[in-house]
Design a protein around this motif. Structure first.
Motif, short mmCIF file in Angstrom:
data_model
loop_
_atom_site.label_atom_id
_atom_site.label_comp_id
_atom_site.label_asym_id
_atom_site.label_seq_id
_atom_site.Cartn_x
_atom_site.Cartn_y
_atom_site.Cartn_z
N HIS A 124 56.04 -11.86 81.95
CA HIS A 124 55.08 -10.93 82.49
C HIS A 124 54.04 -12.07 82.80
O HIS A 124 53.83 -13.06 82.38
CB HIS A 124 54.49 -10.02 81.37
CG HIS A 124 55.34 -9.09 80.76
ND1 HIS A 124 55.56 -7.63 81.36
CD2 HIS A 124 56.49 -9.19 80.05
CE1 HIS A 124 56.34 -7.40 80.85
NE2 HIS A 124 57.02 -8.07 79.88
N VAL A 148 49.75 -6.22 74.90
CA VAL A 148 49.93 -4.86 75.24
C VAL A 148 50.52 -5.31 76.79
O VAL A 148 49.74 -5.76 77.66
CB VAL A 148 48.87 -3.89 75.61
CG1 VAL A 148 49.45 -2.66 76.09
CG2 VAL A 148 48.37 -3.54 74.09
N GLU A 151 52.66 -4.24 80.46
CA GLU A 151 53.14 -3.01 81.46
C GLU A 151 54.32 -2.82 81.49
O GLU A 151 55.40 -3.93 81.79
CB GLU A 151 52.43 -3.48 82.93
CG GLU A 151 52.72 -2.19 83.87
CD GLU A 151 52.34 -2.46 85.31
OE1 GLU A 151 52.58 -1.74 86.12
OE2 GLU A 151 51.94 -3.77 85.28
N PHE A 160 53.33 1.83 78.48
CA PHE A 160 53.08 0.28 77.98
C PHE A 160 53.99 0.11 76.67
O PHE A 160 54.36 1.03 76.00
CB PHE A 160 51.51 -0.03 77.81
CG PHE A 160 51.08 0.87 76.52
CD1 PHE A 160 51.03 0.46 75.41
CD2 PHE A 160 50.45 2.33 76.77
CE1 PHE A 160 50.35 1.25 74.27
CE2 PHE A 160 50.06 2.95 75.94
CZ PHE A 160 49.88 2.31 74.48
N HIS A 161 54.04 -1.23 76.39
CA HIS A 161 54.96 -1.68 75.26
C HIS A 161 54.05 -3.00 74.70
O HIS A 161 53.19 -3.37 75.41
CB HIS A 161 56.26 -2.01 75.50
CG HIS A 161 57.38 -1.85 74.49
ND1 HIS A 161 56.97 -1.19 73.26
CD2 HIS A 161 58.37 -2.64 73.98
CE1 HIS A 161 57.98 -1.28 72.52
NE2 HIS A 161 58.91 -2.49 72.93
N LYS A 182 55.78 -7.33 86.22
CA LYS A 182 54.84 -6.69 85.29
C LYS A 182 53.87 -7.72 84.64
O LYS A 182 53.97 -8.91 84.45
CB LYS A 182 55.45 -5.92 84.23
CG LYS A 182 56.58 -4.86 84.65
CD LYS A 182 55.98 -3.94 85.69
CE LYS A 182 57.34 -3.02 85.79
NZ LYS A 182 56.70 -1.91 87.01
N HIS A 218 48.30 -6.42 79.82
CA HIS A 218 46.90 -5.86 79.96
C HIS A 218 45.90 -6.53 79.30
O HIS A 218 44.89 -6.90 79.48
CB HIS A 218 47.26 -4.40 79.76
CG HIS A 218 47.89 -3.59 80.96
ND1 HIS A 218 47.51 -3.64 82.05
CD2 HIS A 218 49.05 -2.81 80.48
CE1 HIS A 218 48.24 -2.72 82.77
NE2 HIS A 218 49.26 -2.28 81.86
N ASP A 226 46.30 -0.25 68.48
CA ASP A 226 47.61 -0.52 69.39
C ASP A 226 48.74 -0.87 68.26
O ASP A 226 49.91 -0.34 68.32
CB ASP A 226 47.52 -1.57 70.30
CG ASP A 226 46.50 -1.26 71.40
OD1 ASP A 226 46.49 0.13 71.69
OD2 ASP A 226 45.89 -1.94 72.06
N ASP A 258 54.25 3.42 73.14
CA ASP A 258 53.68 4.73 73.52
C ASP A 258 54.18 6.04 73.12
O ASP A 258 53.80 7.07 73.43
CB ASP A 258 53.09 4.79 74.90
CG ASP A 258 54.06 4.55 75.90
OD1 ASP A 258 55.30 4.30 75.38
OD2 ASP A 258 53.82 4.55 77.28
#
Length: 399
Positions: free
Chosen positions: A72, A87, A89, A94-95, A122, A125, A132, A171
């Motif tokens: 990422h 976090v 994308e 999100f994961h 991706k 974030h 979270d 999520d």
């Protein structure tokens, strides 16, 4: 498997205290067990303390459950450390994953795996907040019950497939089911029932038996963790010829791993054996000697020795490669040597003639005849008695 709480699920889970407040993470404190194991495909960033010239590479390697790693972009230039939860994308939602590698080593990994980094890659974030992480732990706790329930549903539908693992997105909007099967499976009805059961988007991902063993983990026959669950990522094709080249007994129980396929470690030393086998001749038929036919019993590849034995005997004779090549050349020319040690062919021996034998006897007779004649010529002189000794001239007659 490096901490004591892995067997009890302690790592990555937080237990509440008596006053209702959450305590620190138990076990090793890395939280790795909840995302695939403390030792799952670990990597060491040996360039973390070295400042590289120029702009820092903005691609980060993030590890998820089961050792799955993705790349990422760090577009926000976050100050990250290996092990931080971030976090990221995903295609839907999100994961949360852990930073496993960053910097110049990621550039090398991307080049090695031929991953294309584009603007569509991706992004990361933010760094995961306590809220979270709490949602992520709740999603992880759903994995095991969902796996048991999905197996019950697949048995009701009589599907020939094996569900090995489930991964819920942080999520809770998507669930990925990993399965293995020897044939094609029509799981359209299964997806409908799973979507209604778990209220999430369902993705079915087929994996091989080797990948399944890597996700589940275990201890191999060598006493260590499975290579596929610790460091091995590329599964190469393994044939039974790899065992033959290494003179291993073709016993499926010993050559097969926990996945039911041939062990990956059969390929580790195969290149060394192939290089050593270049000097060893191929024995297509037994060696012909005067004693009989000698059959190849075994080959010591690195000592360059080949052991042969006759059919009626239980004794094996070690021969160096040079001697085997000499015997093969003689047999190719139709010549049979006496034995492994004496390579003189029977047809090339010089026969002992009668004339040569008589000449040796004649020489021997002449030798002893000469000795007899010389001894006869030497005669012993008779010894005179004591009274016959003459007296000296100066002595006078007695008066």
């Amino acid at each position: 498997m490096s901490c004591k709480s892995c067997a009890t699920g302690g790592c990555g889970t937080q237990r509440g205290a008596a006053d209702g407040q959450k305590t620190a993470t138990t076990g090793c404190g890395s939280g790795g067990c909840s995302t695939g194991g403390c030792n799952k495909l670990n990597s060491f960033d040996w360039l973390s303390d070295i400042a590289m010239p120029g702009q820092r590479y903005d691609v980060i390697e993030v590890k998820f459950k089961g050792g799955r790693k993705e790349y990422h972009r760090n577009v926000h230039q976050l100050d990250l450390t290996t092990g931080d939860y971030v976090v990221v994308e995903m295609q839907s939602g999100f994961h949360i994953g852990a930073v496993s590698l960053q910097g110049e080593l990621v550039r090398l990994q991307v080049k090695k795996r031929a991953v294309k980094i584009t603007d569509d890659t991706k992004v990361i974030h933010r760094i995961a907040t306590p809220k979270d992480l709490e949602r992520h732990e709740q999603a992880v706790l759903r994995d095991l019950p969902a796996l048991y329930r999905s197996r019950e549903i697949s048995r009701e539908l009589k599907l020939n497939m094996k569900l090995s693992d489930v991964e819920f997105q942080s999520d809770n909007t998507k669930a990925t089911f990993y399965y293995s099967s020897e044939e094609r499976v029509d799981f359209r009805e299964l997806i409908k029932m799973l979507a209604g059961e778990f209220k999430a988007r369902i993705e079915m991902r087929q994996i091989s038996l080797r990948q399944e063993a890597g996700r589940l983990g275990g201890i191999g026959s060598c006493g260590r963790e499975l290579c596929c669950s610790t460091w091995l990522t590329d599964f190469k094709n393994i044939a039974t010829s790899a065992a033959r080249y290494q003179n291993l007994s073709l016993n499926p129980a010993k050559l097969s791993g926990q996945c039911g396929r041939l062990k990956c470690c059969l390929n580790y030393e195969l290149d060394t054996y192939m290089d050593a086998l270049r000097d060893i001749p191929a024995i297509e038929k037994p060696l012909e000697t005067q004693k009989g036919r000698a059959y190849l019993q075994k080959t010591d590849i690195f000592r360059k020795l080949m052991w042969f034995g006759y059919g009626a005997e239980s004794t094996w004779y070690p021969l160096p490669i040079v001697r085997v090549l000499e015997i093969l050349e003689l047999n190719k020319n139709g010549i049979i040597p006496e034995s492994f040690d004496v390579l003189t062919p029977i047809g090339e021996k010089q026969p002992v003639t009668l004339a040569a034998l008589n000449s040796d006897l004649q020489k021997l007779d002449a030798k002893y005849t000469t000795r007899t004649a010389s001894s006869k010529k030497k005669k012993k002189k008779p010894r005179s008695p004591d009274n016959s000794i003459p007296r000296p001239a100066s002595a006078g007659k007695p008066s």
